[in-house]
Structures are given as structure tokens and as C-alpha cells.
Design a protein around this motif. Structure first.
Motif, PDB file in Angstrom:
ATOM      1  N   UNK A  32     -16.610  -2.640  10.739  1.00 34.04           N
ATOM      2  CA  UNK A  32     -15.681  -2.071   9.777  1.00 34.04           C
ATOM      3  C   UNK A  32     -14.868  -3.161   9.118  1.00 34.04           C
ATOM      4  N   UNK A  33     -14.442  -2.888   7.925  1.00 34.82           N
ATOM      5  CA  UNK A  33     -13.571  -3.791   7.197  1.00 34.82           C
ATOM      6  C   UNK A  33     -12.163  -3.232   7.193  1.00 34.82           C
ATOM      7  N   UNK A  34     -11.217  -4.108   6.919  1.00 39.47           N
ATOM      8  CA  UNK A  34      -9.816  -3.700   6.893  1.00 39.47           C
ATOM      9  C   UNK A  34      -9.187  -4.108   5.568  1.00 39.47           C
ATOM     10  N   UNK A  35      -8.307  -3.263   5.102  1.00 34.70           N
ATOM     11  CA  UNK A  35      -7.633  -3.564   3.850  1.00 34.70           C
ATOM     12  C   UNK A  35      -6.149  -3.280   3.919  1.00 34.70           C
ATOM     13  N   UNK A  36      -5.435  -3.905   3.009  1.00 34.13           N
ATOM     14  CA  UNK A  36      -4.006  -3.626   2.812  1.00 34.13           C
ATOM     15  C   UNK A  36      -3.818  -3.111   1.390  1.00 34.13           C
ATOM     16  N   UNK A  37      -3.066  -2.033   1.285  1.00 34.50           N
ATOM     17  CA  UNK A  37      -2.685  -1.466   0.005  1.00 34.50           C
ATOM     18  C   UNK A  37      -1.168  -1.364  -0.020  1.00 34.50           C
ATOM     19  N   UNK A  38      -0.614  -1.177  -1.190  1.00 32.48           N
ATOM     20  CA  UNK A  38       0.831  -0.994  -1.281  1.00 32.48           C
ATOM     21  C   UNK A  38       1.158   0.014  -2.360  1.00 32.48           C
ATOM     22  N   UNK A  89       7.024  -7.459  -5.172  1.00 36.60           N
ATOM     23  CA  UNK A  89       6.203  -7.163  -3.997  1.00 36.60           C
ATOM     24  C   UNK A  89       6.791  -6.012  -3.178  1.00 36.60           C
ATOM     25  N   UNK A  90       7.973  -5.567  -3.536  1.00 31.89           N
ATOM     26  CA  UNK A  90       8.618  -4.478  -2.817  1.00 31.89           C
ATOM     27  C   UNK A  90       7.778  -3.212  -2.902  1.00 31.89           C
ATOM     28  N   UNK A  91       7.459  -2.649  -1.741  1.00 32.47           N
ATOM     29  CA  UNK A  91       6.602  -1.460  -1.683  1.00 32.47           C
ATOM     30  C   UNK A  91       6.454  -1.039  -0.226  1.00 32.47           C
ATOM     31  N   UNK A  92       5.867   0.111  -0.039  1.00 33.14           N
ATOM     32  CA  UNK A  92       5.379   0.496   1.282  1.00 33.14           C
ATOM     33  C   UNK A  92       3.949  -0.044   1.391  1.00 33.14           C
ATOM     34  N   UNK A  93       3.705  -0.778   2.448  1.00 31.96           N
ATOM     35  CA  UNK A  93       2.396  -1.392   2.666  1.00 31.96           C
ATOM     36  C   UNK A  93       1.629  -0.577   3.698  1.00 31.96           C
ATOM     37  N   UNK A  94       0.382  -0.265   3.347  1.00 29.47           N
ATOM     38  CA  UNK A  94      -0.489   0.522   4.207  1.00 29.47           C
ATOM     39  C   UNK A  94      -1.716  -0.297   4.590  1.00 29.47           C
ATOM     40  N   UNK A 113     -11.654   5.043   5.417  1.00 32.41           N
ATOM     41  CA  UNK A 113     -11.720   6.247   6.234  1.00 32.41           C
ATOM     42  C   UNK A 113     -10.389   6.600   6.897  1.00 32.41           C
ATOM     43  N   UNK A 114      -9.672   5.582   7.304  1.00 35.73           N
ATOM     44  CA  UNK A 114      -8.440   5.816   8.066  1.00 35.73           C
ATOM     45  C   UNK A 114      -7.309   4.974   7.489  1.00 35.73           C
ATOM     46  N   UNK A 115      -6.094   5.532   7.605  1.00 37.88           N
ATOM     47  CA  UNK A 115      -4.917   4.894   7.047  1.00 37.88           C
ATOM     48  C   UNK A 115      -3.791   4.868   8.070  1.00 37.88           C
ATOM     49  N   UNK A 116      -2.994   3.820   7.989  1.00 46.71           N
ATOM     50  CA  UNK A 116      -1.785   3.761   8.787  1.00 46.71           C
ATOM     51  C   UNK A 116      -0.660   4.534   8.119  1.00 46.71           C
ATOM     52  N   UNK A 117       0.472   4.560   8.772  1.00 50.08           N
ATOM     53  CA  UNK A 117       1.608   5.343   8.282  1.00 50.08           C
ATOM     54  C   UNK A 117       2.427   4.583   7.247  1.00 50.08           C
ATOM     55  N   UNK A 118       2.217   3.296   7.141  1.00 48.44           N
ATOM     56  CA  UNK A 118       2.926   2.485   6.159  1.00 48.44           C
ATOM     57  C   UNK A 118       4.132   1.785   6.749  1.00 48.44           C
ATOM     58  N   UNK A 119       4.443   0.632   6.189  1.00 48.92           N
ATOM     59  CA  UNK A 119       5.624  -0.113   6.592  1.00 48.92           C
ATOM     60  C   UNK A 119       6.313  -0.637   5.331  1.00 48.92           C
ATOM     61  N   UNK A 120       7.623  -0.507   5.297  1.00 51.23           N
ATOM     62  CA  UNK A 120       8.384  -0.869   4.100  1.00 51.23           C
ATOM     63  C   UNK A 120       8.622  -2.369   4.034  1.00 51.23           C
ATOM     64  N   UNK A 121       8.349  -2.923   2.876  1.00 56.13           N
ATOM     65  CA  UNK A 121       8.689  -4.314   2.582  1.00 56.13           C
ATOM     66  C   UNK A 121       9.622  -4.311   1.383  1.00 56.13           C
ATOM     67  N   UNK A 122      10.791  -4.885   1.557  1.00 55.81           N
ATOM     68  CA  UNK A 122      11.771  -4.966   0.480  1.00 55.81           C
ATOM     69  C   UNK A 122      12.140  -6.417   0.245  1.00 55.81           C
ATOM     70  N   UNK A 123      11.980  -6.849  -0.986  1.00 55.57           N
ATOM     71  CA  UNK A 123      12.293  -8.231  -1.353  1.00 55.57           C
ATOM     72  C   UNK A 123      13.472  -8.206  -2.311  1.00 55.57           C
ATOM     73  N   UNK A 124      14.564  -8.808  -1.902  1.00 49.50           N
ATOM     74  CA  UNK A 124      15.769  -8.820  -2.737  1.00 49.50           C
ATOM     75  C   UNK A 124      15.792 -10.075  -3.611  1.00 49.50           C
TER      76      UNK A 124
END
Length: 125
Positions: A32-38, A89-94, A113-124
């Protein structure tokens, strides 16, 4: 069923760095491959980076040279090292996983096929 758990998000100043982690558990396939989306507020979820089973990587142009995706197969974990962060770059990253046979679709969101719940990244700024 596969569960993906992300960690490592937070608040950082522009120019700073963060490392996101995503661990897969449950019935992971052998290939399987893995990806990051935001997803930023009011915007579509967009592709950021992906890595296939052999370790080949893909990046969206806006993060090339700043973000690095890697994986540790022994831990079923994928990482996204983010440097020189910008306010945009501020977003929720999945993170997401894609089981595939001969063809890998790194940027195609529906192929995952499957997704995580997301994690918030905030850049000030």
C-alpha cells in the motif's frame, strides 16, 4: 479494516518546522501507498505528498523543497517533515492509505481507501 492515527500538528511561526506522523493499524495489506492531504477552511481537500511501497515520492509543487515524506515499514508509519512553513500551509492535514496492485495513483483522492481523522497545523505570520 485499517485505522490511521495522525499526530504532530500544532501552532508554529512562519519559517518554523513540524513533523507529522501517521501510524496504520488493523488489517494492513502487504502493498500500500500512503499520502498526505490538507484542507484549509473553505477550500477543497488537496494533495500534498505521497510515497509508494517502493519508496518513490510525489509532491505538490507548492511544497517541493520544503516538505519530505518518508515511511518506516517496520512501524507501519509515514512521516511528513515540514520545514520553512508559511501561513498558507495552515490547514487540517490528513493521512490516507491506498491499496494497489500494479498501478499507483498518488494524487487521486478517491483512490485512497482509508483516512485518518486529521491534525491541525497552524502557521502564524
Amino acid at each position: 479494516q485499517v485505522q490511521l492515527t495522525e499526530s504532530g500538528g500544532g501552532l508554529v511561526q512562519a519559517g518554523g518546522s513540524l513533523r507529522l506522523s501517521c501510524t496504520a493499524s488493523g488489517r494492513t495489506s502487504s502493498r500500500y501507498g500512503m499520502g498526505w492531504f490538507r484542507q484549509a477552511p473553505g477550500k477543497e481537500r488537496e494533495f500534498v505528498a505521497a510515497i509508494d511501497w517502493s519508496g518513490s515520492t510525489n509532491y505538490v509543487d507548492s511544497v517541493k523543497g520544503r516538505f519530505t515524506i518518508s515511511r518506516d515499514k517496520s512501524k507501519n508509519t509515514v512521516y511528513l517533515q515540514m520545514t520553512s512553513l508559511k501561513p498558507e500551509d495552515t490547514a487540517v492535514y490528513y493521512c490516507a492509505s491506498q491499496t494497489y496492485g500494479t498501478t499507483w495513483y498518488p494524487t487521486a483522492r478517491p483512490r485512497y481507501n482509508y483516512w485518518g481523522q486529521g491534525t491541525q497545523v497552524t502557521v502564524s505570520s
